[in-house]
Design a protein around this motif. Sequence first.
Motif, short mmCIF file in Angstrom:
data_model
loop_
_atom_site.label_atom_id
_atom_site.label_comp_id
_atom_site.label_asym_id
_atom_site.label_seq_id
_atom_site.Cartn_x
_atom_site.Cartn_y
_atom_site.Cartn_z
N GLN A 1 -7.44 -6.18 15.70
CA GLN A 1 -7.09 -6.28 14.28
C GLN A 1 -6.25 -5.11 13.80
OE1 GLN A 1 -10.86 -7.37 12.71
NE2 GLN A 1 -11.57 -5.32 12.27
N ARG A 2 -6.39 -3.96 14.43
CA ARG A 2 -5.49 -2.85 14.12
C ARG A 2 -4.05 -3.20 14.54
NH1 ARG A 2 -7.47 2.60 13.99
NH2 ARG A 2 -6.09 3.18 15.70
N LEU A 3 -3.94 -3.81 15.73
CA LEU A 3 -2.62 -4.22 16.24
C LEU A 3 -1.95 -5.24 15.31
CD1 LEU A 3 -0.44 -4.60 18.48
CD2 LEU A 3 -1.98 -6.27 19.54
N ILE A 4 -2.70 -6.25 14.89
CA ILE A 4 -2.10 -7.30 14.05
C ILE A 4 -1.59 -6.69 12.74
CG2 ILE A 4 -2.50 -9.49 12.84
CD1 ILE A 4 -4.77 -10.07 14.88
N GLY A 5 -2.43 -5.88 12.11
CA GLY A 5 -2.05 -5.28 10.83
C GLY A 5 -0.80 -4.41 10.97
N ARG A 6 -0.80 -3.56 12.00
CA ARG A 6 0.33 -2.64 12.25
C ARG A 6 1.61 -3.43 12.47
NH1 ARG A 6 -2.41 0.30 16.44
NH2 ARG A 6 -1.11 -0.85 17.91
N ALA A 7 1.49 -4.50 13.28
CA ALA A 7 2.67 -5.29 13.61
C ALA A 7 3.26 -5.93 12.35
CB ALA A 7 2.31 -6.36 14.64
N LEU A 8 2.42 -6.54 11.53
CA LEU A 8 2.92 -7.23 10.34
C LEU A 8 3.54 -6.24 9.35
CD1 LEU A 8 0.07 -9.84 9.85
CD2 LEU A 8 2.38 -10.28 10.68
N ARG A 9 2.91 -5.07 9.22
CA ARG A 9 3.46 -4.09 8.27
C ARG A 9 4.87 -3.66 8.64
NH1 ARG A 9 -1.90 -2.24 8.37
NH2 ARG A 9 -1.46 -0.63 9.89
N SER A 10 5.19 -3.76 9.95
CA SER A 10 6.52 -3.27 10.38
C SER A 10 7.66 -4.09 9.80
CB SER A 10 6.61 -3.24 11.91
OG SER A 10 6.77 -4.55 12.41
N VAL A 11 7.39 -5.30 9.33
CA VAL A 11 8.47 -6.12 8.76
C VAL A 11 8.25 -6.41 7.26
CG1 VAL A 11 9.21 -7.19 10.92
CG2 VAL A 11 7.35 -8.25 9.60
N VAL A 12 7.38 -5.62 6.63
CA VAL A 12 7.18 -5.79 5.20
C VAL A 12 7.56 -4.50 4.49
CG1 VAL A 12 5.48 -6.18 3.35
CG2 VAL A 12 5.32 -7.47 5.49
N SER A 13 8.36 -4.62 3.46
CA SER A 13 8.63 -3.46 2.61
C SER A 13 7.49 -3.35 1.62
CB SER A 13 9.95 -3.66 1.86
OG SER A 13 9.98 -2.78 0.75
N LEU A 14 6.64 -2.36 1.84
CA LEU A 14 5.45 -2.21 0.98
C LEU A 14 5.87 -1.84 -0.44
CD1 LEU A 14 3.10 -0.40 3.52
CD2 LEU A 14 3.20 -2.83 2.99
N GLU A 15 7.02 -1.20 -0.59
CA GLU A 15 7.53 -0.87 -1.94
C GLU A 15 7.85 -2.15 -2.70
OE1 GLU A 15 8.43 0.65 0.78
OE2 GLU A 15 7.67 2.66 0.36
N ARG A 16 8.59 -3.05 -2.04
CA ARG A 16 8.95 -4.29 -2.73
C ARG A 16 7.73 -5.16 -3.04
NH1 ARG A 16 13.51 -6.58 1.34
NH2 ARG A 16 14.71 -4.66 1.59
N LEU A 17 6.72 -5.05 -2.19
CA LEU A 17 5.53 -5.88 -2.38
C LEU A 17 4.78 -5.48 -3.65
CD1 LEU A 17 3.58 -8.03 -1.30
CD2 LEU A 17 2.54 -6.27 0.15
N GLY A 18 4.82 -4.19 -3.98
CA GLY A 18 4.10 -3.72 -5.17
C GLY A 18 2.62 -3.53 -4.89
N GLU A 19 1.86 -2.99 -5.84
CA GLU A 19 0.46 -2.63 -5.60
C GLU A 19 -0.45 -3.84 -5.45
OE1 GLU A 19 -0.02 1.92 -7.26
OE2 GLU A 19 -1.71 0.56 -7.20
N ARG A 20 -0.35 -4.49 -4.34
CA ARG A 20 -1.26 -5.59 -4.02
C ARG A 20 -1.51 -5.59 -2.51
NH1 ARG A 20 3.34 -7.75 -6.41
NH2 ARG A 20 2.13 -8.21 -8.27
N THR A 21 -2.62 -6.21 -2.12
CA THR A 21 -3.02 -6.22 -0.71
C THR A 21 -2.97 -7.65 -0.18
OG1 THR A 21 -4.49 -4.35 -1.01
CG2 THR A 21 -4.91 -5.73 0.91
N ILE A 22 -2.41 -7.80 1.00
CA ILE A 22 -2.47 -9.09 1.69
C ILE A 22 -3.36 -8.91 2.91
CG2 ILE A 22 -1.16 -10.93 2.82
CD1 ILE A 22 1.17 -10.19 1.08
N THR A 23 -4.42 -9.70 2.97
CA THR A 23 -5.34 -9.65 4.10
C THR A 23 -5.14 -10.89 4.95
OG1 THR A 23 -6.94 -8.44 2.78
CG2 THR A 23 -7.75 -9.46 4.81
N LEU A 24 -4.82 -10.68 6.21
CA LEU A 24 -4.65 -11.79 7.14
C LEU A 24 -5.93 -11.95 7.94
CD1 LEU A 24 -1.87 -13.08 7.00
CD2 LEU A 24 -1.63 -10.61 6.65
#
Lengths: 245, 245, 245, 245, 245, 245
Positions: free
Chosen positions: B91-114
């Motif tokens: 689960q650390r791997l999945i989270g790390r991988a997905l974050r690599s293609v998401v701009s957390l700035e553009r997403l704004g203060e919200r959490t996406i849980t897969l």
Amino acid sequence: MRIDGRQNNETRPVRITTNYIKHAEGSVLIEVGETKVICTASVEERVPPFMKGQGRGWVTAEYSMLPRATQTRNQREAAKGKLGGRTMEIQRLIGRALRSVVSLERLGERTITLDCDVIQADGGTRTTSITGAFVAMAMAIHKISETKNLPKFPITDFLASVSVGIVNEETYLDLAYEEDSKAKVDMNVVMTGSGKFVEVQGTGEESPFSREELNSLLASAEAGILSMIEVQKEALGPIAGKIGG
Amino acid sequence: MRIDGRQNNETRPVRITTNYIKHAEGSVLIEVGETKVICTASVEERVPPFMKGQGRGWVTAEYSMLPRATQTRNQREAAKGKLGGRTMEIQRLIGRALRSVVSLERLGERTITLDCDVIQADGGTRTTSITGAFVAMAMAIHKISETKNLPKFPITDFLASVSVGIVNEETYLDLAYEEDSKAKVDMNVVMTGSGKFVEVQGTGEESPFSREELNSLLASAEAGILSMIEVQKEALGPIAGKIGG
Amino acid sequence: MRIDGRQNNETRPVRITTNYIKHAEGSVLIEVGETKVICTASVEERVPPFMKGQGRGWVTAEYSMLPRATQTRNQREAAKGKLGGRTMEIQRLIGRALRSVVSLERLGERTITLDCDVIQADGGTRTTSITGAFVAMAMAIHKISETKNLPKFPITDFLASVSVGIVNEETYLDLAYEEDSKAKVDMNVVMTGSGKFVEVQGTGEESPFSREELNSLLASAEAGILSMIEVQKEALGPIAGKIGG
Amino acid sequence: MRIDGRQNNETRPVRITTNYIKHAEGSVLIEVGETKVICTASVEERVPPFMKGQGRGWVTAEYSMLPRATQTRNQREAAKGKLGGRTMEIQRLIGRALRSVVSLERLGERTITLDCDVIQADGGTRTTSITGAFVAMAMAIHKISETKNLPKFPITDFLASVSVGIVNEETYLDLAYEEDSKAKVDMNVVMTGSGKFVEVQGTGEESPFSREELNSLLASAEAGILSMIEVQKEALGPIAGKIGG
Amino acid sequence: MRIDGRQNNETRPVRITTNYIKHAEGSVLIEVGETKVICTASVEERVPPFMKGQGRGWVTAEYSMLPRATQTRNQREAAKGKLGGRTMEIQRLIGRALRSVVSLERLGERTITLDCDVIQADGGTRTTSITGAFVAMAMAIHKISETKNLPKFPITDFLASVSVGIVNEETYLDLAYEEDSKAKVDMNVVMTGSGKFVEVQGTGEESPFSREELNSLLASAEAGILSMIEVQKEALGPIAGKIGG
Amino acid sequence: MRIDGRQNNETRPVRITTNYIKHAEGSVLIEVGETKVICTASVEERVPPFMKGQGRGWVTAEYSMLPRATQTRNQREAAKGKLGGRTMEIQRLIGRALRSVVSLERLGERTITLDCDVIQADGGTRTTSITGAFVAMAMAIHKISETKNLPKFPITDFLASVSVGIVNEETYLDLAYEEDSKAKVDMNVVMTGSGKFVEVQGTGEESPFSREELNSLLASAEAGILSMIEVQKEALGPIAGKIGG
């Protein structure tokens, strides 16, 4: 009229897909309306320590919900590090209910574990789990009976379960989530194919209920369970004929 | 020839069913051969404490297997009271991988849980989870982008994952369980749509491997991942056009 | 120029003090720059239940950091009541890496447990643990080989590990903590004395990386590992001669 | 004739000693035959987070047995590190039952916690806990009503509980342990002073039961509960007059 | 003058009710002033794994407080999922103290577990537990000695315990809770019937203490313990004559 | 004559290396014979919730042993998921002892956490931890006093600890492990620089002890502690002059 247009004494559509998970000795996807549960039956050729050497088998159950089976995400119990009270209560109920129609002597020293995993929840997850787990269990026991020398088919009767409740002063059969959250009285009933009760659990936390209301709830549940058993029979096909033989 | 008749550089059939779980903001059932994973994306309008007030979002993942997803039943981690090392690593791997293609700035203060829940396992559950979770995440972010005022679509590139390995001195793409258990070298690769590596995890516990073998494995993975991304595009339909824009 | 004046392809000074803990069958204090790890090897004349009766041994590892090994104090995992994901991932890696150069058959039915306790952390604690644990393990296996009748020395090759990364668009060998926290790509490599890879774990969470960058990282790691192995040989003295024999 | 000479429809002697623990706002020692439970009611001037700011109170319960309350010693749940399923099921039941006769609005934003600690067990510990906890709760709420400005006494009705069962084809009221272990059907009933059901929990694990049997069990329970409520009234003295007012 | 009118060297009234819990091999309710503890002794015909096959027995203790034994309610350790440091310290002390007067050889391969459950606390719960547990243990060992062939009565001496402290520059015997919370020095003493120390635990966290103060505390404790032993003798009746024989 | 040739009233060689861990505000490696403990002091500018807003500071301690600090390897408490009773008892003792010589008012609202990690154990690990932690704490408080505006140096006296015991009917100072395991009576004493007791913990599990023996043990401990304090003063250098000022 109910939110989804059903009659008071009508269940939601019930669909049972057998052999849903290829590794398990028995498995179904059961859908009751929008409630969807994967039930698998796993066979182990040993019994728990407290039952060793008695020549009898054991049937037990585990229950869980995927975190997003519900409208808002629930934290995983594995992440919390412990099972909640609701989970334990439900899995004890499922195991107890299934054991009531299995002759543990005929089963012999082996354990059947029923895993009921709710992938989508819309009310009635525990009753749906029981109804689906019965089918998965019958498939697994059928598989055992084909390879092991069992004296007689160990399942003594059909078994299914349904919820009933009092909503807006009316007796409703098979509550969907939205109905359940408005119910004054909520009851789960487990019954055999021959119409006997295995579990009756009625709760009037919001409003105590009378003997008359109880009777009305039980009558509604009885009809609902018998219709569930018809769906079980169809799903099981020829295996159905061995039950209670 | 491989056990299921595939070519060395061929993946198993990949099928992605979107909107599989009605409550989740994004959800898929992904099937890669007999491996089946339900991936849901849940959106919360807050971030973990360590990220508060930075105006950035968060993407995280959890992974689990149903007890009977495998050939023999595994004890639930909820029943054991703790997550195993393998689960945490995945689960650390999945989270790390997905974050690599998401701009957390553009997403704004919200959490996406897969949530990646393996309902049937036949090798490659972690890579399949990444490939499926990407689609569920894109669906959920699309839903956010329609109701919230995002500056720009937050997903910067496609992302998929595949396993490769050396079995019988040959480089195999997308190992099924039986192949995986005989592999001398086992590698999981996560790559973007533009062909860059996000994660390369190769293990030669049974037998160390050379630079040439490493190169051959990476070439095979690259082709497999690009074909996975085609399936993702088809599943996402018009949403695909927003990614990396 | 790097913060501590090193060349890009230069490791920090490596120092291995053997016999650091008197009770252990093998032990070292390994210092790589300001990173300091106590590695002990403990021998037990039995194997875990899942390996019983196969005539083969087992090698496993545990990893921990003292609460104040880092700039701010970390809560103890014993106080939290569970191991974190990072800890589990690291100790699985250490065990897997060491097993790749041990013939479990030659070792016989006994377990070697490597405890890697970081007393001061400045980047590279997992790679330093592997490099130090190899020496502690060799000392312990040497002790076994002197009293038990082993068919052949069970260690088949040298093994060491180093981190590499891309910082400011440059490939750096052996990242100190401050460099690591600025790295766009971070890779841990475990390699044998004969130059084969045992583990390659590269992560580009901040920024995906190309095949060329990967090749540059691997080349740098290879040189670093071979220099680490020289220090191991010196620390082991005559025992070094038995390895890979 | 029953083992202790009772009639089928006779409860064991019931004794309630009030003010048993000096620190608690309400407390009793309740003895039903050889079953002995200490029930304390603790008042806190706050509610759980999920109820904050609603102007309503909360009533909750915890249940435990001393290790040697039973014929053989049970391991403490504190030593095991988790509550068992049976304990959770019982404490959920007690809390739910008591809430059914409390107006949480009238109570105001405060929590009453009922601790039911079984010091000696001889069957019926959950029903005895409910009957005793009601008295402790009434004492505590009386104390609140004397110092705080409550609109109206918050307890709306009396509440007690008893077990019934089918043993040797006969309907027995208030099963002692030895009877309980031979019962084919076992039912716990919680009822109000006005004769309405709050909980009906019947289990026929050993042998499913008919509607007629269910009716006979409920009739027996009703009489038993009404006699329990007489003992509660006597124990409460003048406080009894405030209930349901 | 002390808050309850006692002399400095006077204990509170001590009352020991034997056979308080019917299932246990030995049991008492001990009351020292308002402190009330149920002590049960349970006998098992086996010893912990680390003692197997040595022909010697084992004596161990567990300690707990009901949540509302104290002025404000404490959370249950079972609900927290772990034993607190204070609980562990106290139960280790009780077990160690009792073992000092038992010949484990004469006891034979069996375990006696002393459960000390505080139902009401007003200072001195650990010392009261020791004094009460000794009586419960003697009763249980007497029961063993009547049915098993013991070489000689295994209890070698009487044993009791008391707290002493320095409050307002005076040496007080047997501190009540209110005194204890104002004490500058707090000491728990366990002593045998022949006047020898088994445990001396003095703490001057608030204010270190001198040799003279220590001597005064020990003298006071000695007198208090001897008076406790008189109450034990009376409670044990004829069994008392077997001790130290 | 003792096993290592010492006189009865002689401690083992004591060595304190300051600034042993670079990140900590205060740190030592303390060696008493073969017992080696790393003590670090960490400063946080906040206090635990129960002390907030009182203007007073807090001092607390944690204690642990590396798995192979002892002759046979111990399982990690982090792996077991809970702290053992011995660990909790020791860390409570260390914290309590250190607080006795710190003015929490002068310290102000900040917390000092002392971590005592035993890297090699040969008896007396808890007393060595106290002696070493005092030095680490003094270094950290000195650092605070240089940057924050403290009214007066918060440490009111020196503090050290030593074990004593009765072995072969002789009173031994500072027991090594082998002596400790043969001791009939075992006592840990914590004393201030002005010769007052902070903790006296004597245990005669194997054999109760008399007042004369107790006096002899205390006299031996007093001399040993004063010699330990001399080593502390030397290690602290100029900081020593600020203590008790």
